[in-house]
Design a protein around this motif. Structure first.
Motif, PDB file in Angstrom:
ATOM      1  N   GLN A   1       0.276  -1.165  -0.133  1.00 29.91           N
ATOM      2  CA  GLN A   1       0.076  -0.737   0.052  1.00 29.91           C
ATOM      3  C   GLN A   1       0.941   1.251   0.333  1.00 29.91           C
ATOM      4  OE1 GLN A   1      -0.227   2.817   2.703  1.00 29.91           O
ATOM      5  NE2 GLN A   1      -2.335   3.806   0.767  1.00 29.91           N
ATOM      6  N   ARG A   2       2.332   1.639   0.541  1.00 25.25           N
ATOM      7  CA  ARG A   2       2.509   2.201   0.696  1.00 25.25           C
ATOM      8  C   ARG A   2       3.659   2.481  -0.369  1.00 25.25           C
ATOM      9  NH1 ARG A   2       6.736   1.548   4.874  1.00 25.25           N
ATOM     10  NH2 ARG A   2       8.074   4.217   4.359  1.00 25.25           N
ATOM     11  N   ILE A   3       3.876   1.702  -1.106  1.00 24.02           N
ATOM     12  CA  ILE A   3       4.784   1.587  -2.210  1.00 24.02           C
ATOM     13  C   ILE A   3       3.374   2.200  -3.728  1.00 24.02           C
ATOM     14  CG2 ILE A   3       4.854  -0.711  -3.240  1.00 24.02           C
ATOM     15  CD1 ILE A   3       7.241   1.919  -3.468  1.00 24.02           C
ATOM     16  N   THR A   4       2.188   1.906  -4.022  1.00 27.16           N
ATOM     17  CA  THR A   4       1.398   2.499  -4.157  1.00 27.16           C
ATOM     18  C   THR A   4       0.676   3.325  -4.344  1.00 27.16           C
ATOM     19  OG1 THR A   4      -0.432  -0.035  -3.222  1.00 27.16           O
ATOM     20  CG2 THR A   4       1.065  -0.571  -5.299  1.00 27.16           C
ATOM     21  N   SER A   5       0.871   4.121  -2.836  1.00 27.37           N
ATOM     22  CA  SER A   5       0.442   4.782  -2.600  1.00 27.37           C
ATOM     23  C   SER A   5       0.346   6.248  -3.616  1.00 27.37           C
ATOM     24  CB  SER A   5       0.859   5.626  -0.749  1.00 27.37           C
ATOM     25  OG  SER A   5       1.889   5.349  -1.019  1.00 27.37           O
ATOM     26  N   SER A   6      -0.670   7.372  -3.187  1.00 30.95           N
ATOM     27  CA  SER A   6      -0.419   8.712  -4.281  1.00 30.95           C
ATOM     28  C   SER A   6       0.810   9.720  -3.761  1.00 30.95           C
ATOM     29  CB  SER A   6      -1.894   9.702  -4.351  1.00 30.95           C
ATOM     30  OG  SER A   6      -2.130   9.859  -2.508  1.00 30.95           O
ATOM     31  N   THR A   7       1.694   9.232  -2.468  1.00 36.31           N
ATOM     32  CA  THR A   7       2.189  10.433  -2.040  1.00 36.31           C
ATOM     33  C   THR A   7       3.722   9.681  -2.769  1.00 36.31           C
ATOM     34  OG1 THR A   7       1.795  10.475   0.179  1.00 36.31           O
ATOM     35  CG2 THR A   7       3.578  10.453  -0.259  1.00 36.31           C
ATOM     36  N   ALA A   8       3.584   7.927  -2.835  1.00 40.79           N
ATOM     37  CA  ALA A   8       5.029   7.311  -3.793  1.00 40.79           C
ATOM     38  C   ALA A   8       4.646   7.340  -5.459  1.00 40.79           C
ATOM     39  CB  ALA A   8       4.992   5.825  -3.291  1.00 40.79           C
ATOM     40  N   GLY A   9       3.633   7.608  -5.793  1.00 40.95           N
ATOM     41  CA  GLY A   9       3.045   7.837  -7.058  1.00 40.95           C
ATOM     42  C   GLY A   9       3.751   9.041  -7.561  1.00 40.95           C
ATOM     43  N   SER A  10       3.512   9.812  -5.910  1.00 38.65           N
ATOM     44  CA  SER A  10       3.690  11.251  -7.213  1.00 38.65           C
ATOM     45  C   SER A  10       5.567  11.716  -7.420  1.00 38.65           C
ATOM     46  CB  SER A  10       3.506  12.843  -5.241  1.00 38.65           C
ATOM     47  OG  SER A  10       4.345  12.456  -4.481  1.00 38.65           O
ATOM     48  N   THR A  11       5.882  10.136  -6.479  1.00 40.62           N
ATOM     49  CA  THR A  11       7.599  10.952  -6.890  1.00 40.62           C
ATOM     50  C   THR A  11       7.317   9.216  -7.974  1.00 40.62           C
ATOM     51  OG1 THR A  11       7.942   8.298  -5.683  1.00 40.62           O
ATOM     52  CG2 THR A  11       8.232  10.702  -4.811  1.00 40.62           C
ATOM     53  N   THR A  12       7.469   9.115  -8.678  1.00 41.34           N
ATOM     54  CA  THR A  12       7.238   8.045 -10.247  1.00 41.34           C
ATOM     55  C   THR A  12       8.795   8.118 -11.241  1.00 41.34           C
ATOM     56  OG1 THR A  12       5.028   7.112  -9.329  1.00 41.34           O
ATOM     57  CG2 THR A  12       6.447   6.266 -11.435  1.00 41.34           C
ATOM     58  N   MET A  13       9.669   7.649 -11.543  1.00 43.68           N
ATOM     59  CA  MET A  13      10.576   8.802 -12.188  1.00 43.68           C
ATOM     60  C   MET A  13      11.103   7.038 -12.916  1.00 43.68           C
ATOM     61  SD  MET A  13      13.208  10.680 -10.115  1.00 43.68           S
ATOM     62  CE  MET A  13      13.377   9.229  -8.860  1.00 43.68           C
ATOM     63  N   ARG A  14      11.098   7.574 -14.572  1.00 44.41           N
ATOM     64  CA  ARG A  14      11.277   6.787 -15.193  1.00 44.41           C
ATOM     65  C   ARG A  14      12.924   7.149 -15.676  1.00 44.41           C
ATOM     66  NH1 ARG A  14       8.247   6.613 -20.013  1.00 44.41           N
ATOM     67  NH2 ARG A  14       7.654   8.555 -20.034  1.00 44.41           N
ATOM     68  N   LEU A  15      13.940   5.345 -15.678  1.00 46.81           N
ATOM     69  CA  LEU A  15      14.794   5.515 -15.760  1.00 46.81           C
ATOM     70  C   LEU A  15      15.241   5.906 -17.141  1.00 46.81           C
ATOM     71  CD1 LEU A  15      16.207   3.274 -12.883  1.00 46.81           C
ATOM     72  CD2 LEU A  15      15.212   6.094 -12.844  1.00 46.81           C
ATOM     73  N   LEU A  16      16.215   6.885 -17.754  1.00 51.80           N
ATOM     74  CA  LEU A  16      16.305   7.086 -19.041  1.00 51.80           C
ATOM     75  C   LEU A  16      17.869   6.412 -19.206  1.00 51.80           C
ATOM     76  CD1 LEU A  16      14.595   9.823 -20.124  1.00 51.80           C
ATOM     77  CD2 LEU A  16      13.878   7.662 -20.672  1.00 51.80           C
ATOM     78  N   PRO A  17      18.517   5.635 -20.022  1.00 51.81           N
ATOM     79  CA  PRO A  17      19.560   5.321 -20.285  1.00 51.81           C
ATOM     80  C   PRO A  17      20.380   6.525 -20.448  1.00 51.81           C
ATOM     81  CG  PRO A  17      18.846   3.994 -21.258  1.00 51.81           C
ATOM     82  CD  PRO A  17      18.208   4.366 -20.331  1.00 51.81           C
ATOM     83  N   ARG A  18      22.104   6.671 -20.426  1.00 56.79           N
ATOM     84  CA  ARG A  18      22.358   7.863 -20.818  1.00 56.79           C
ATOM     85  C   ARG A  18      23.628   7.447 -21.762  1.00 56.79           C
ATOM     86  NH1 ARG A  18      21.363  13.292 -19.209  1.00 56.79           N
ATOM     87  NH2 ARG A  18      24.092  13.328 -19.319  1.00 56.79           N
TER      88      ARG A  18
END
Length: 127
Positions: A110-127
């Motif tokens: 529930q914590r990792i799928t909460s709206s609080t955690a969701g607000s920090t979702t980042m896609r990792l793009l290789p450099r």
């Protein structure tokens, strides 16, 4: 934000199936900050991370300086860019977290799928 080649299929498989990912953000001076262990999920041909503790987490705040860092997971070590994402992709990322880490307690999921955690979702793009 310039990226190099996209993830290879092997990198996607290895990083996406890794239990944990080590992440270090690049500080303003260009040096890497401290490493932090976090969860990681794959959705289609992209890799996503988020902060279980939301935007106040130290490692997440570190990504705000340059939106660059380095990751290590599944034997893959790579420089990455952190791309903030929101909207519909969060539903797919939530599902990926529930599927991959569902054996953990309901509270943890529930914590990792909460709206609080969701607000920090980042896609990792290789450099």
């Amino acid at each position: 934000m310039t990226t190099t080649a996209p993830w290879t299929d092997d990198e996607l498989d290895r990083v996406g199936s890794a239990e944990e990912l080590e992440v270090a953000s690049r500080r303003r001076d260009g040096e890497l900050g401290g490493w932090r262990t976090i969860w990681v999920v794959r959705v289609d041909d992209d890799i996503y991370v988020r902060s279980v503790n939301g935007p106040t987490s130290a490692w997440f705040r570190g990504t705000r300086a340059r939106h660059e860092g380095r990751i290590e997971a599944g034997g893959v070590e790579k420089d990455v860019a952190f791309e903030d994402v929101d909207g519909e992709i969060n539903d797919a990322v939530d599902t990926a977290y529930r599927t991959k880490y569902g054996r953990y307690s309901a509270n943890t999921i529930q914590r990792i799928t909460s709206s609080t955690a969701g607000s920090t979702t980042m896609r990792l793009l290789p450099r």
